[in-house]
Design an enzyme around this catalytic site. Structure first.
Site, short mmCIF file in Angstrom:
data_model
loop_
_atom_site.label_atom_id
_atom_site.label_comp_id
_atom_site.label_asym_id
_atom_site.label_seq_id
_atom_site.Cartn_x
_atom_site.Cartn_y
_atom_site.Cartn_z
NE ARG A 134 -2.81 -4.97 6.15
CZ ARG A 134 -2.89 -4.94 4.82
NH1 ARG A 134 -3.75 -5.70 4.19
NH2 ARG A 134 -2.10 -4.16 4.12
CB THR A 178 3.03 0.73 6.12
OG1 THR A 178 1.66 0.54 6.52
CG2 THR A 178 3.90 0.32 7.29
NE ARG A 191 -2.38 -4.11 -0.58
CZ ARG A 191 -1.88 -3.43 0.45
NH1 ARG A 191 -0.75 -3.81 0.99
NH2 ARG A 191 -2.50 -2.38 0.94
CG ASP A 209 4.92 -7.13 8.39
OD1 ASP A 209 6.00 -6.94 8.94
OD2 ASP A 209 4.12 -8.05 8.67
CG ASP A 214 -1.61 -0.19 8.37
OD1 ASP A 214 -2.27 0.82 8.09
OD2 ASP A 214 -1.87 -1.32 7.95
CG ASP A 223 1.64 -2.83 10.23
OD1 ASP A 223 2.49 -2.24 9.53
OD2 ASP A 223 0.77 -3.58 9.75
N GLY A 239 0.85 -1.20 0.00
CA GLY A 239 0.00 0.00 0.00
C GLY A 239 0.88 1.24 0.00
O1 F6P Z 1 -1.19 0.00 3.49
C1 F6P Z 1 -1.86 -0.28 4.65
C2 F6P Z 1 -3.35 -0.23 4.41
O2 F6P Z 1 -3.78 1.09 4.08
C3 F6P Z 1 -4.17 -0.75 5.58
O3 F6P Z 1 -4.40 0.23 6.54
C4 F6P Z 1 -5.42 -1.23 4.88
O4 F6P Z 1 -5.97 -2.30 5.58
C5 F6P Z 1 -4.91 -1.71 3.55
O5 F6P Z 1 -3.69 -1.06 3.32
C6 F6P Z 1 -5.84 -1.46 2.40
O6 F6P Z 1 -5.30 -2.05 1.28
P1 F6P Z 1 -5.77 -1.78 -0.21
O7 F6P Z 1 -5.27 -0.43 -0.62
O8 F6P Z 1 -5.14 -2.86 -0.99
O9 F6P Z 1 -7.26 -1.81 -0.20
#
Ligand code: F6P
Length: 325
Positions: free
Chosen positions: A175, A129, A76, A107, A131, A133, A15
């Site tokens: 997340r 990120t 991803r 991560d 997050d 995390d 992300g």
């Molecule tokens: O990159 C982290 C994050 O923003 C999380 O907070 C969230 O759960 C996830 O990515 C959302 O992912 P995507 O952009 O693939 O919907």
């Protein structure tokens, strides 16, 4: 004798987060200043697997400092979950003649980097990120911007929920980690936050009792933060309205928190981390993450990057509970 030209590859993965561009700029400019060739790989590991890259010069990273997102694009990569994909990425790294690959991401991106290191690739990670995390670092690029965006939204929602004597329920990203929710809740003056780490069968019931207690004391407006993944925010809002009799509105902030001009803190951390990543390569360091621990930037072996358990700060949770009485 001809001087050997050293090449660095750089990619952003997972992300996106505000400040990734700042890190790309810092890496490129530090590397170019020190005689490296820099190759920007597009769309994360997929670009490495599909050979989508281009040379980056110092001028190519002009004017990206204030832009959210990532000029290299991101993905991803599903292919990195396969041995075939990892092998192909490693083969292309050697075919490009790279001496190091800088991976800017979270991560999952570091797990991919670790797998690549087993094929002899030298990976240097920069944690990015929203997050917050990643176990090996106390800071991840993008967190500060995300919590500022979230807090600004909470402050605005507080105005309107107070005018209408309503309850406002706001879902933030994060997340499985409650850090964004807790920071936004404290800085935005929320009454409570529902986070996954503290989830119990009674969480919503307890929250409703708290709103009722506030109502009995004469307070009708409430501001509640919910971490994504906790439950269905719209359903929780409905339940609050039904059980308290207070009109309740749900707002899901979603990807808004992932965009925008990075804050000064994110730009500083991203600039220093990008600079330090190149210095690590110059010092012949292999397979490290540029981490931020106890107020200092330090290198942590990528293999150790996942050792601690990702945990939100429990004290922050207690502070929220204390401040919202
Ligand atoms: O990159 C982290 C994050 O923003 C999380 O907070 C969230 O759960 C996830 O990515 C959302 O992912 P995507 O952009 O693939 O919907």
């Amino acid at each position: 004798m001809e001087k050997e030209i050293k090449r660095i590859g750089i990619l952003t993965s997972g992300g996106d987060s505000p400040g990734m561009n700042t890190a790309i700029r810092a890496v490129t400019r530090t590397a170019v200043s020190n005689g490296f060739e820099v190759y920007g790989i597009k769309k994360g590991y997929d670009g490495l697997i599909n050979k989508e890259y281009r040379r980056l010069w110092a001028g190519d990273v002009s004017d990206i400092l204030n832009k959210g997102g990532t000029m290299l694009h991101t993905a991803r990569s599903q292919k990195m979950y396969t041995d075939e994909g990892v092998k192909k990425a490693a083969e292309n790294y050697f075919e490009m003649g790279l001496c190091a690959l800088i991976v800017i991401g979270g991560d999952g991106s570091f797990k991919g980097a670790l797998k690549l290191s087993e094929y002899g690739v030298n990976v240097i990670g920069i944690p990015a990120t929203i997050d917050l995390d990643i176990s090996c670092t106390e800071y991840t690029i993008g967190f500060d911007t995300a919590v500022n965006t979230g807090t600004e939204a909470l402050c605005k929602l507080k105005d309107t929920s107070s005018s209408h004597e309503r309850c406002s329920v706001v879902e933030v990203m994060g997340r499985k980690n409650g850090s964004i929710a807790l920071w936004c809740a404290i800085a935005g003056g929320a009454d409570d936050a529902l986070i996954l780490e503290e989830k119990s069968e009674k969480s919503v019931e307890n929250l409703i009792s708290q709103i009722m207690r506030n109502k009995d004391k004469g307070r009708k407006n409430s501001l509640i933060v919910i971490c994504e993944g906790f439950g269905n925010t719209n359903e929780i809002a409905k339940e609050i309205e039904e059980k308290t009799g207070i009109q309740t509105r749900a707002t899901i902030l979603g990807h808004i928190q992932r965009g925008g001009c990075p804050t000064v803190l994110d730009k500083m951390r991203a600039s220093v981390m990008g600079y330090k990543a190149v210095l690590a390569i110059m010092d012949n360091k292999k397979n490290q993450v540029v981490s931020y621990i106890n107020g200092k930037y330090t290198l942590i072996p990528i293999g150790m990057a996942f050792e601690k358990i990702n945990k939100y700060d429990e004290e922050i949770y207690n502070i929220l509970k204390t401040l919202s009485v």
